[in-house]
Design an enzyme around this catalytic site. Structure first.
Site, short mmCIF file in Angstrom:
data_model
loop_
_atom_site.label_atom_id
_atom_site.label_comp_id
_atom_site.label_asym_id
_atom_site.label_seq_id
_atom_site.Cartn_x
_atom_site.Cartn_y
_atom_site.Cartn_z
CE LYS A 193 -1.76 2.38 3.34
NZ LYS A 193 -1.66 3.79 2.46
CD GLU A 200 13.74 0.81 7.85
OE1 GLU A 200 14.45 1.46 8.49
OE2 GLU A 200 14.58 -0.45 7.69
CB CYS A 206 13.56 8.97 7.73
SG CYS A 206 14.35 7.73 6.41
CD GLU A 226 10.38 12.02 11.18
OE1 GLU A 226 9.34 11.75 11.56
OE2 GLU A 226 11.36 11.83 10.61
P1 NAD Z 1 2.97 8.13 7.72
O1 NAD Z 1 3.28 7.55 9.11
O2 NAD Z 1 1.61 9.04 7.80
O3 NAD Z 1 2.37 7.04 6.63
C1 NAD Z 1 3.26 6.09 6.19
C2 NAD Z 1 2.19 5.17 5.54
O4 NAD Z 1 1.54 4.36 6.54
C3 NAD Z 1 1.30 5.45 4.57
O5 NAD Z 1 1.08 4.72 3.62
C4 NAD Z 1 -0.18 5.64 5.50
O6 NAD Z 1 -1.28 5.49 4.66
C5 NAD Z 1 0.22 4.58 6.20
N1 NAD Z 1 -0.54 4.58 7.63
C6 NAD Z 1 -0.68 5.42 8.35
N2 NAD Z 1 -1.25 5.30 9.58
C7 NAD Z 1 -1.49 3.94 9.39
C8 NAD Z 1 -2.01 2.64 10.51
N3 NAD Z 1 -2.83 3.28 11.51
N4 NAD Z 1 -2.16 1.55 10.08
C9 NAD Z 1 -1.67 1.28 8.78
N5 NAD Z 1 -1.13 2.23 7.95
C10 NAD Z 1 -1.01 3.48 8.32
O7 NAD Z 1 4.26 8.72 7.17
P2 NAD Z 1 4.42 9.74 6.03
O8 NAD Z 1 3.99 11.17 6.25
O9 NAD Z 1 3.84 9.06 4.71
O10 NAD Z 1 5.92 9.60 6.02
C11 NAD Z 1 6.82 10.31 6.54
C12 NAD Z 1 7.32 9.65 7.71
O11 NAD Z 1 8.16 8.39 7.38
C13 NAD Z 1 8.26 10.29 8.55
O12 NAD Z 1 8.08 10.15 10.01
C14 NAD Z 1 9.72 9.59 8.12
O13 NAD Z 1 10.77 9.90 9.03
C15 NAD Z 1 9.24 8.35 7.86
N6 NAD Z 1 10.11 7.72 7.00
C16 NAD Z 1 11.24 6.83 7.46
C17 NAD Z 1 12.01 6.01 6.54
C18 NAD Z 1 13.17 4.92 7.26
O14 NAD Z 1 13.48 4.43 6.43
N7 NAD Z 1 13.10 4.97 8.54
C19 NAD Z 1 12.10 6.45 5.32
C20 NAD Z 1 11.21 7.35 4.78
C21 NAD Z 1 10.26 7.94 5.80
#
Ligand code: NAD
Length: 465
Positions: A155, A229, A263, A357
């Site tokens: 997804k 991650e 990130c 963050e």
């Molecule tokens: P997000 O957590 O809002 O969403 C990430 C994904 O999770 C999306 O597809 C979203 O629809 C889904 N999601 C959200 N809530 C959910 C739930 N309760 N159950 C299941 N799925 C759910 O993150 P974002 O805003 O898309 O991305 C930014 C975040 O991602 C930042 O915190 C960043 O640090 C992190 N990130 C981490 C890495 C890494 O490798 N550690 C890499 C890129 C981004």
């Protein structure tokens, strides 16, 4: 239906239907059928498919660039000439990794028995991706899982689904069994439907720390394997013997690449007090050179933030910040969701701007007095993903690196990555590794086969040998 907005213009570019719970179930069922075919393929079969996919991705560069740029607003050149070739290299690496025998072995561990350690795939993997690097994140999820012999239902983030849909189409064109990679679209509810589905054997998410917790909770009932991650708040430690010029360039790049929506971005720069003023000045000068603008212009270094809501969130952090704003700090008045490189000096360690963050092009600077204090401040956030050390004293850089609670430390740079090296964190940044052989192993389970080779003998005891 989700309307996709181009963040560089604020205008709609496309719309994508949202998956229903029935769609998720159908995708998982198709994944299970595909897994039955895929799990017993040879490493050579898997490698061949991934190599074909890499070639098709390479041939599709123009279309993939269009999709990524329309949805994220990132500079086309950055994606086409940097991220996309890297994603192709990732796929070729995973093709090779599929054929490596790491983590397997055979030997006589108990007299009269030959033991074999073998790796088997896990089943159907439910993967959830973020919006900041939509295509690369898809590759990091799908590549190692397929290399290890699994099927995947992924997804993408609701704002950026099309490059992942394209990846699935290219995989089908490469000759994958039907259903091997399924894409479901939508937000958190669709993500939870996937995580909790009984037909999914393992779940992985790249996203915020709060989302990581929600995914882990959803996986509890089925006792599913979890790969997380999550967020980051990377420190850069600048010692008195550092090259301030190199540091200013590298930390600026680390803080502003992808408009800070990374990130591993450099977000907190801790500077030896004796060089503090000079370093803040050098950072100011370097960050001022970073050019936000039209993603299709070769002159542009950074694009907009992903959405108006995210720009407001970033600006909220800045308006509440402790310390003084040296550069930036106000949204750019233009169509689209642009925010300028922002430098905040003298922030307080315990304050929100240092601990939380922000996920925007915002860097905070703080002084330190000695090595121990630098290490303590660097480790003092809930996160533990990335870090950098700026010093010309190799022994010190190594000594400090060993003390940092993080997944990666760069010395005299910040950001570069390689397909062979694991990416992932500790603490609030989650666990689980993307890229490298480690990732392939995470999508497999090690098993023990124990084969009796001793000559037949009298059975005089019911105790095990
Ligand atoms: P997000 O957590 O809002 O969403 C990430 C994904 O999770 C999306 O597809 C979203 O629809 C889904 N999601 C959200 N809530 C959910 C739930 N309760 N159950 C299941 N799925 C759910 O993150 P974002 O805003 O898309 O991305 C930014 C975040 O991602 C930042 O915190 C960043 O640090 C992190 N990130 C981490 C890495 C890494 O490798 N550690 C890499 C890129 C981004």
């Amino acid at each position: 239906m989700t309307i996709l907005i181009n963040p560089a213009t604020g205008e709609p570019v496309d719309e994508v239907p949202d998956s229903t719970p029935e769609d998720v179930s159908a995708a998982v069922r198709a994944g299970r059928d595909a897994f039955e075919q895929w799990k017993d393929t040879t490493p050579a079969d898997r490698a061949r498919l991934l190599l074909r996919l890499a070639d098709l991705v390479e041939a599709d560069a123009e279309e993939l660039t269009r999709l990524e740029v329309e949805e994220t607003g990132k500079p086309a050149a950055v994606f086409r000439d940097g991220e996309l070739p890297f994603a192709i290299d990732n796929l070729r690496f995973f093709a090779g990794a599929a054929r490596s025998l790491d983590g397997t072995g055979a030997g006589v561990l108990s007299s009269g028995y030959t033991s074999a350690l073998i790796r088997r795939p896990i089943g159907v993997i439910g993967s959830i991706a973020p919006w900041n690097f939509p295509f690369i994140m898809g590759v990091w999820k799908v590549g190692p899982a397929l290399a290890a012999g699994n099927a995947v239902v992924i997804k993408p983030a609701p704002a950026t689904p099309r490059s992942t849909l394209r990846l699935a189409a290219l995989l089908a064109e490469a000759g994958a069994p039907e259903g091997l990679l399924q894409v479901v679209t939508g937000g958190a509810d669709v993500g939870q439907a996937l995580v909790t589905h009984p037909g999914v054997d393992m779940v992985g998410v790249t996203g915020s720390t709060a989302t990581g917790r929600a995914v882990m909770r959803g996986a509890v009932e089925g006792l599913k394997r979890v790969h997380l991650e999550l967020g980051g708040k990377a420190p850069a430690l600048v010692f008195e013997d550092a090259s301030i010029e190199d540091m200013a360039f590298g930390v600026t790049m680390g803080a502003t690449y992808n408009t800070g929506q990374d990130c591993t971005a450099a977000t907190r720069v801790y500077i030896a007090r004796s060089r503090y003023d000079e370093a803040v000045e050098a950072l100011h000068a370097a960050m001022e050179q970073v050019r936000p603008g039209d993603p299709w212009s070769e002159e542009t270094d950074i694009g907009p933030l992903i959405s108006a809501a995210h720009r407001d969130r970033v600006h909220g952090f800045v308006t509440r910040a402790s310390g003084r704003v040296v550069l930036g700090g106000k949204p750019i008045e233009a169509p689209g969701f642009f925010y300028p490189p922002t430098l905040i000096a003298d922030a307080e360690q315990g304050s929100e701007i240092v601990q939380g963050e922000v996920f925007g092009p915002v860097l905070v600077a703080l002084p330190f007095d000695d090595e121990d204090e630098a290490i303590r401040l660097a480790n003092d956030t809930p996160y533990g993903l990335a870090s950098s050390i700026w010093s010309t004293d190799v022994a010190r850089a190594l000594r400090v690196a060993h003390q940092l609670d993080v997944g990666v430390t760069w010395i005299n740079d910040h950001l570069p990555i390689a397909s062979e090296a694991p990416h992932g964190g500790v603490k609030g940044s989650g666990f689980g590794k993307d890229m490298s052989q480690e990732a392939v192993q995470e999508y497999s389970v090690v098993r023990h086969l124990m084969i009796k080779h001793a000559a037949p003998e009298a059975r005089d005891s019911f105790r095990p040998a």
